[in-house]
Design a protein around this motif. Sequence first.
Motif, PDB file in Angstrom:
ATOM      1  N   ILE A 192       0.855  -1.192   0.000  1.00 37.09           N
ATOM      2  CA  ILE A 192       0.000   0.000   0.000  1.00 37.09           C
ATOM      3  C   ILE A 192       0.892   1.243   0.000  1.00 37.09           C
ATOM      4  CG2 ILE A 192      -1.711   1.330   1.287  1.00 37.09           C
ATOM      5  CD1 ILE A 192      -2.854  -1.182   0.090  1.00 37.09           C
TER       6      ILE A 192
ATOM      7  N   SER B 175       0.940   5.723  -0.047  1.00 35.62           N
ATOM      8  CA  SER B 175       0.191   6.962   0.165  1.00 35.62           C
ATOM      9  C   SER B 175       0.490   7.897  -1.002  1.00 35.62           C
ATOM     10  CB  SER B 175       0.606   7.610   1.486  1.00 35.62           C
ATOM     11  OG  SER B 175      -0.122   8.777   1.717  1.00 35.62           O
TER      12      SER B 175
ATOM     13  N   GLU C 225      -4.863   6.246  -0.130  1.00 31.92           N
ATOM     14  CA  GLU C 225      -4.065   5.025  -0.006  1.00 31.92           C
ATOM     15  C   GLU C 225      -4.464   4.091  -1.139  1.00 31.92           C
ATOM     16  OE1 GLU C 225      -1.828   4.583   2.570  1.00 31.92           O
ATOM     17  OE2 GLU C 225      -2.316   6.650   3.183  1.00 31.92           O
TER      18      GLU C 225
ATOM     19  N   ASP D 263       8.192   3.520   5.863  1.00 32.35           N
ATOM     20  CA  ASP D 263       7.623   3.200   4.555  1.00 32.35           C
ATOM     21  C   ASP D 263       8.652   2.502   3.664  1.00 32.35           C
ATOM     22  OD1 ASP D 263       5.252   4.344   5.251  1.00 32.35           O
ATOM     23  OD2 ASP D 263       5.597   6.245   4.212  1.00 32.35           O
TER      24      ASP D 263
END
Length: 846
Positions: A125, A127, A136, A154
């Motif tokens: 996933i 952002s 998202e 991340d």
Amino acid sequence: MLDAQIVNQKLESFATLQNSELFTKLETSEKGLIQAEAETRIKIYGRNVIKDRPKLHALIQFISNFKNPLVIILLVVSTISFVTGETVNGSLVAGMVLMSVTFNFWQEYKANTETDKLKAGIASISSVIRGGSRVEISTSELCLGDILVFNAGDLVPGECRILSSKDLYINQSALTGESFPAEKHATPIKIGDSEIAKMTNILFQGTSVISGTALAVVLKTGTKTEFGKIAESLAQNDSENEFTKGIGNFSMLTMKVVIFFVLFIFFVNALLKQNIIEALMFSVAVAVGLTPEFLPMIMSVTMAKGSMMMSKKGVIVKKLSAIPTFGSMDILCTDKTGTLTQDKIRLVKYIDTRGEYSEKVFSFSYLNSYFQTGISNPMDQAVIDFKKVDVSSYSKIDEIPFDFNRKRMSVIVGDNTNSHYLITKGAPEEVLGCCKLSPTEDHPGLLDKYLELSNEGYRVLAVATKILPNTKKVYEAEDEYDLELIGYIAFLDPPKEDALDAINKLEEMGIEIKIITGDNELVAKRICKEVGVNIKGVLLGHELRGLTHEELLHKVENLTIFARFSPDDKNRVIKAIKENKHVVGYMGDGINDSPSLKSADVGISVSNSVDVAKESADIVLTRKSLHLLADGVVEGRKTYANTMKYIMMGLSSNFGNMFSVLGAVIFLPFLPMLPIQILLNNFLYDISQITIPTDNVDSEYIKKPRRWNMKFIRNFMFVFGPISSLYDYVSYFALYTLFSSQPGNFQTGWFLESLATQTLVIHVIRTRKIPFIQSRPSKFLLLSTLTGVSIGWLIPHTKLGAFFGFSPLQPQVLLLIAGIVLTYLITVELAKQLFFRRFKEQLNYN
């Protein structure tokens, strides 16, 4: 419309641009793409997915094991046997083939049942800003021009150019081999900085954010990324390793010799005896006798045994043929981070300006790391983990956070004397510039000490302090002046505790170590010094790219360290070393190591490696002990040794039998042995050798790498084959003198002599020492060979003997045959000693 060629442009062309130029070129903005445009781009350029190698059905994997040249030869022999009505013969050979193929398939299938690991290194996933809103989405739906938002923790899902950032640190060790986090920022770089480690405004797929935040634009996705290129290279067909090449060459030699002799024997027999059917059946039986049909099974059992031994020690063997290749390995190339080193930054020095260890320097460093609340980085953690300092008498007043312009940070603390201490820690050049005296003018030795530590491969931070009045509560960067430099703290990703012993052991076993890393040469030199690797020479990535292929082939022999190397650079070096006739092992744990793991003769990964590295490796170490490498080499050499015993034994007897049968067909008025007797002889002989995988291996044999050498094998065949034939002809003469008019007795006598000589010769050939006195076989091999010979010698004296066409022999004839057998074995022993003296230069090749 977006330029279709933009996806093929190099990253450095984007790294040099200002943000406004980026937006224009990519036809995007800070608000991101609208959903419709994103969908259009995905249709044109594809989804952000990695295309790895298709998974084959288990049945296809099983069938692929039949591609072995020796297996094909045996299947042809089996087919001919069935066609000519020799079902026992055909069934025996087919059964051996099926058994060996099943062994190989099952072992490798078990080792490759893990799920698809390649995609595990990519975030699922992301952002992203689409149409001015932050949403998202799945990483597979990212496209060129998307605007991504990054925070600590991340994973980077595609190649991106940073638009803005704050205190951004990236862990890209899996891609570059760097031990320390990389500082990243949005500032355009100069044209020409194409090395991954130097592209400070580019985020690479598969790396991760350690700390800080960033806004970035997507430049490349899927197979266009560095990660994707590596994945595509891994999807190509596997290359042959040293062992499979050797087996292939041996199979071709066997096929040529067997075809020639079998056809010759058939035509001569048919011409002289005028019975084509009998000649055909006899030739097929001879073909079975001459073909080493148990070799695939012997190899499979030997390698499976080695695999089980290694698994008990924490080593997973994914490819069985990698075990003997492991034993042949004479050069081990390895990345350092996570393989030789602990992949954990540790504080190793805290010294004053004179270079002496100083508790004062450590105490102030500890206070700085303990009270700072800005960017979390491994060096602060290393200081805190080194040892505890009582800070109860100190209180934090303020801090001046780290930033990329100052490259330092300060903490202001107070103590019970009401004094304030400003403690600054950071890049030595920046900290020294804030000190009272300029080191280049007044104290050049201060800078020299920093440079000395840096040249030794340490990451160095300077520590400076300043006593302040307690009149202020808020401090700014402008207060960092007139500091007093008190010393330096030095960090290192230290070697694993067992690395020194393991490297020494490998070198004692004749394996040269070469370090290939994406990190800088100073750190690599330091690690080599720590683990005892002798440095012959150093080559940097940019220097490699200026070499021709021929120059590299010459130069690579005299180099130990290859630093600042990209994945392609590493792969090029591996292939060059292989081209120089070395058997190359490569050990690595990062994404950047995967192509090299695949190209090497044997790829070795470790327990803490990324999944794509494990997927590419032939052997995976499940524990961090590098001694497992040395243990694996020993098992590989034992496997190779026991495989060669069967081959050498077969060459000494089978090649001799070819001449023996040829002479018998020409000079005898009857067949020297009936087809069914040849099959029984071959069956007992092969069954007796099935315990070779359990045999002991002389300690001297495993001290050096052993390799295939067809010249050595041919020499062995041409020396020991004729010796076997000579004693066959002696037996012919003796038996024909006694039984010229009794074919059954003659055939029985030669059956006994042939079985005993070709079965018992393994005890002479299995060692270069004096058998039984200086080197003893395993109890299983001794038992199986004696049992096989005993059964064969007893059959003619039982009711079963008549079925095979045997005739009982008198005791004095049996004693004569036993004498011939004993004399043969003594002759082979003497010839063996002379042979290994004569071909001493080839001993490393068998």
